[in-house]
Design an enzyme around this catalytic site. Structure first.
Site, PDB file in Angstrom:
ATOM      1  N   ARG A  72       5.852   1.312  25.052  1.00 25.93           N
ATOM      2  CA  ARG A  72       5.326   1.925  23.846  1.00 25.93           C
ATOM      3  C   ARG A  72       5.494   3.440  23.852  1.00 25.93           C
ATOM      4  NH1 ARG A  72      -0.504   0.176  22.438  1.00 25.93           N
ATOM      5  NH2 ARG A  72      -0.910   0.226  24.665  1.00 25.93           N
TER       6      ARG A  72
ATOM      7  N   ASN B 109       0.831  -1.206   0.000  1.00 26.67           N
ATOM      8  CA  ASN B 109       0.000   0.000   0.000  1.00 26.67           C
ATOM      9  C   ASN B 109       0.865   1.255   0.000  1.00 26.67           C
ATOM     10  OD1 ASN B 109      -2.943  -0.425  -0.046  1.00 26.67           O
ATOM     11  ND2 ASN B 109      -2.550  -1.743   1.706  1.00 26.67           N
TER      12      ASN B 109
ATOM     13  N   HIS C  82      -7.970  -1.182   6.211  1.00 28.03           N
ATOM     14  CA  HIS C  82      -8.247  -2.514   6.742  1.00 28.03           C
ATOM     15  C   HIS C  82      -8.978  -3.318   5.676  1.00 28.03           C
ATOM     16  CE1 HIS C  82      -8.971  -5.575   9.769  1.00 28.03           C
ATOM     17  NE2 HIS C  82     -10.234  -5.631   9.371  1.00 28.03           N
TER      18      HIS C  82
ATOM     19  N   ASN D 106      -5.624   4.683   8.262  1.00 26.61           N
ATOM     20  CA  ASN D 106      -5.285   3.267   8.157  1.00 26.61           C
ATOM     21  C   ASN D 106      -6.186   2.630   7.113  1.00 26.61           C
ATOM     22  OD1 ASN D 106      -3.991   0.770   8.921  1.00 26.61           O
ATOM     23  ND2 ASN D 106      -5.860   0.214  10.020  1.00 26.61           N
TER      24      ASN D 106
END
Length: 217
Positions: free
Chosen positions: A68, A15, A112, A110
């Site tokens: 994180r 992508n 999906h 994003n």
């Protein structure tokens, strides 16, 4: 002015390649792919980005372990250094904290491989086949703290065939992903997609005569 975009990857970046190609092919594309960042040093997408003249950076997540916040602080440092305005996730296999997502609210996308809100999370193609749906597809959405749950910018659908496996369905959906992700970025970067609360307002689709119906007689 073109919006400066960073693409975050962990692997081959198919992508990512579609976004780079779309931005390079159209002089009026409202976004510039200014940076590709991988959290994996050996990610195949890095070489593809470099071959296309796109700057790359590696911010390895493994050394940070479960910290994180520390990883994202380093990531943010790199984004700031390159003047990034929008982020596209392209197979980025790292969960982002609510703090990071909130900082980039309305500026991080994003894709999906399902028609969200159906089949979020892992194995969306297997989920679709087990559910017996006749249409599946892909969704570009704004990222929020919840997984695969942000406001939808664009979707595309494909027919699920009776002899599909998860692999054959995934291959057909991937081709669709490469079409809709650049167009969704175009909408967001140009300001044509407007985020209002939990809903993304987008221009009406061009009228067409055919409707995708499956199965077709």
């Amino acid at each position: 002015m073109k919006r400066r975009v960073a693409i975050l990857i962990s692997g081959r970046g198919s992508n990512m390649a579609a976004l780079i190609q779309a931005a390079a092919a159209d002089r009026d594309f409202p976004a510039e792919i200014a940076l590709v960042i991988s959290n994996v040093a050996g990610a195949g997408g890095l070489a593809i980005a470099q071959q296309n003249g796109v700057p790359t950076a590696v911010v390895e997540s493994k050394p940070f372990g479960k910290d994180r916040l520390a990883f994202e602080a380093k990531l943010q440092e790199v984004l700031d250094a390159h003047g990034i305005e929008l982020i596209c996730l392209g197979g980025f296999m790292r969960l982002l904290t609510a703090e990071f997502v909130e900082r980039w609210h309305g500026r991080i996308l994003n894709i999906h491989p399902s028609l969200l809100p159906s089949f979020p999370g892992l194995d969306p193609h297997g989920q679709a086949l087990r559910a017996g749906v006749k249409l599946s597809g892909a969704t570009v959405h704004f990222v929020i703290a919840a997984t695969d749950a942000g406001p939808i910018v664009m979707q595309g659908a494909v027919e699920v065939r009776h002899d599909d496996s998860a692999d054959t369905l995934a291959a057909r959906v991937l081709t669709l992903e490469h079409r809709i992700y650049p167009e969704a970025l175009r909408l967001v970067a140009s300001g044509a997609a407007v985020l209002e609360g939990d809903y993304c307002h987008t221009p009406s689709a061009k009228p067409f005569d055919a409707v995708l119906v499956a199965p077709q007689r």
